[in-house]
Design a protein around this motif. Structure first.
Motif, PDB file in Angstrom:
ATOM      1  N   TRP A  88      19.244 -31.397  27.999  1.00 20.29           N
ATOM      2  CA  TRP A  88      19.224 -32.975  28.333  1.00 20.29           C
ATOM      3  C   TRP A  88      18.314 -33.514  29.003  1.00 20.29           C
ATOM      4  CZ3 TRP A  88      20.665 -36.214  32.263  1.00 20.29           C
ATOM      5  CH2 TRP A  88      21.018 -37.507  32.046  1.00 20.29           C
ATOM      6  N   TYR A  96      17.187 -31.042  31.875  1.00 23.80           N
ATOM      7  CA  TYR A  96      18.146 -30.254  32.556  1.00 23.80           C
ATOM      8  C   TYR A  96      18.511 -29.181  31.443  1.00 23.80           C
ATOM      9  CZ  TYR A  96      19.019 -33.619  36.397  1.00 23.80           C
ATOM     10  OH  TYR A  96      18.743 -34.389  37.676  1.00 23.80           O
ATOM     11  N   PHE A  98      21.384 -26.445  30.250  1.00 22.79           N
ATOM     12  CA  PHE A  98      22.858 -26.257  30.332  1.00 22.79           C
ATOM     13  C   PHE A  98      23.157 -24.922  29.930  1.00 22.79           C
ATOM     14  CE2 PHE A  98      22.570 -30.663  31.033  1.00 22.79           C
ATOM     15  CZ  PHE A  98      23.700 -30.992  31.718  1.00 22.79           C
ATOM     16  N   GLU A 101      28.848 -26.215  30.131  1.00 22.88           N
ATOM     17  CA  GLU A 101      28.984 -27.620  30.764  1.00 22.88           C
ATOM     18  C   GLU A 101      28.335 -27.543  32.222  1.00 22.88           C
ATOM     19  OE1 GLU A 101      32.836 -25.296  31.991  1.00 22.88           O
ATOM     20  OE2 GLU A 101      31.265 -25.212  30.667  1.00 22.88           O
ATOM     21  N   TYR A 102      27.467 -26.533  32.559  1.00 25.33           N
ATOM     22  CA  TYR A 102      26.839 -26.586  33.822  1.00 25.33           C
ATOM     23  C   TYR A 102      25.336 -26.426  33.780  1.00 25.33           C
ATOM     24  CZ  TYR A 102      31.523 -25.836  35.661  1.00 25.33           C
ATOM     25  OH  TYR A 102      32.784 -25.770  36.027  1.00 25.33           O
ATOM     26  N   GLY A 103      24.747 -27.549  34.073  1.00 24.94           N
ATOM     27  CA  GLY A 103      23.220 -27.559  34.034  1.00 24.94           C
ATOM     28  C   GLY A 103      22.346 -27.299  35.489  1.00 24.94           C
ATOM     29  N   GLN A 119      26.864 -31.318  36.313  1.00 24.40           N
ATOM     30  CA  GLN A 119      27.955 -30.622  35.335  1.00 24.40           C
ATOM     31  C   GLN A 119      27.788 -31.872  34.369  1.00 24.40           C
ATOM     32  OE1 GLN A 119      31.822 -30.369  37.232  1.00 24.40           O
ATOM     33  NE2 GLN A 119      32.719 -29.508  35.590  1.00 24.40           N
ATOM     34  N   TRP A 120      28.174 -31.470  33.108  1.00 21.28           N
ATOM     35  CA  TRP A 120      27.957 -32.350  32.020  1.00 21.28           C
ATOM     36  C   TRP A 120      28.743 -33.460  31.900  1.00 21.28           C
ATOM     37  CZ3 TRP A 120      24.528 -32.499  28.132  1.00 21.28           C
ATOM     38  CH2 TRP A 120      24.717 -33.300  26.836  1.00 21.28           C
ATOM     39  N   GLN A 121      28.405 -34.665  31.738  1.00 21.44           N
ATOM     40  CA  GLN A 121      29.102 -35.885  31.785  1.00 21.44           C
ATOM     41  C   GLN A 121      28.865 -36.441  30.446  1.00 21.44           C
ATOM     42  OE1 GLN A 121      30.456 -36.918  34.558  1.00 21.44           O
ATOM     43  NE2 GLN A 121      29.651 -34.867  35.657  1.00 21.44           N
ATOM     44  N   ASP A 122      29.910 -37.201  29.921  1.00 22.66           N
ATOM     45  CA  ASP A 122      30.185 -38.068  28.653  1.00 22.66           C
ATOM     46  C   ASP A 122      28.881 -38.834  28.292  1.00 22.66           C
ATOM     47  OD1 ASP A 122      32.625 -36.857  28.269  1.00 22.66           O
ATOM     48  OD2 ASP A 122      33.718 -38.528  29.393  1.00 22.66           O
ATOM     49  N   MET A 124      25.974 -38.237  28.751  1.00 25.49           N
ATOM     50  CA  MET A 124      24.674 -37.608  28.516  1.00 25.49           C
ATOM     51  C   MET A 124      24.631 -37.250  26.759  1.00 25.49           C
ATOM     52  SD  MET A 124      24.979 -34.623  31.287  1.00 25.49           S
ATOM     53  CE  MET A 124      24.524 -35.029  33.165  1.00 25.49           C
ATOM     54  N   ASN A 125      25.441 -37.539  26.052  1.00 24.18           N
ATOM     55  CA  ASN A 125      25.296 -37.533  24.578  1.00 24.18           C
ATOM     56  C   ASN A 125      24.148 -38.106  24.048  1.00 24.18           C
ATOM     57  OD1 ASN A 125      27.624 -35.697  24.164  1.00 24.18           O
ATOM     58  ND2 ASN A 125      29.072 -37.612  24.170  1.00 24.18           N
TER      59      ASN A 125
END
Length: 125
Positions: A88, A96, A98, A101-103, A119-122, A124-125
């Motif tokens: 991402w 980043y 990943f 779910e961990y980046g 940590q992946w967040q919403d 980030m899509n």
């Protein structure tokens, strides 16, 4: 008529059924283990094992949702930054990587290589 007259593992003479290949369960298990050990490791298994280890380490060192860790610490425990599932890019053009779910983002601060863990967040899509 018996085709195999001796145990495939220990070479003892077989007694009993005509299609018998091993003299006992231990020889069967040992022979199968030996054969499996001689096969080259499958690429998929190597990749999957490394991804699982990377995820475990990122999760372990990032309990708060964001953390900074020296890269040497993670690498010493077996972390390999070349294995990741996706990436991402933020607005600052930082990339980043990943593992599910961990980046992590590689940074150099005061001459020391570190990883910023997130940590992946919403959003980030």
């Amino acid at each position: 008529m018996r085709l195999i007259k001796n145990c495939l593992y220990c070479n003892k003479k077989l007694i009993g059924r005509t299609d018998k290949k091993y003299c006992d369960p231990q020889c069967k298990s040992s022979h199968q283990y030996q054969r499996e050990k001689q096969k080259p490791k499958r690429f998929y298994n190597k990749v999957d094992n490394q991804l699982r280890l990377n995820r475990k380490l990122l999760k372990e060192y990032n309990r708060a949702g964001k953390a900074t860790v020296r890269s040497g610490i993670l690498i010493k425990e077996g972390f390999n930054p070349k294995f990741f599932t996706h990436y991402w890019k933020n607005k600052k053009e930082d990339v980043y990587f990943f593992v599910y779910e961990y980046g992590f983002l590689k940074r150099k601060e005061n001459g020391i290589e570190k990883y910023v863990l997130i940590q992946w967040q919403d959003y980030m899509n």
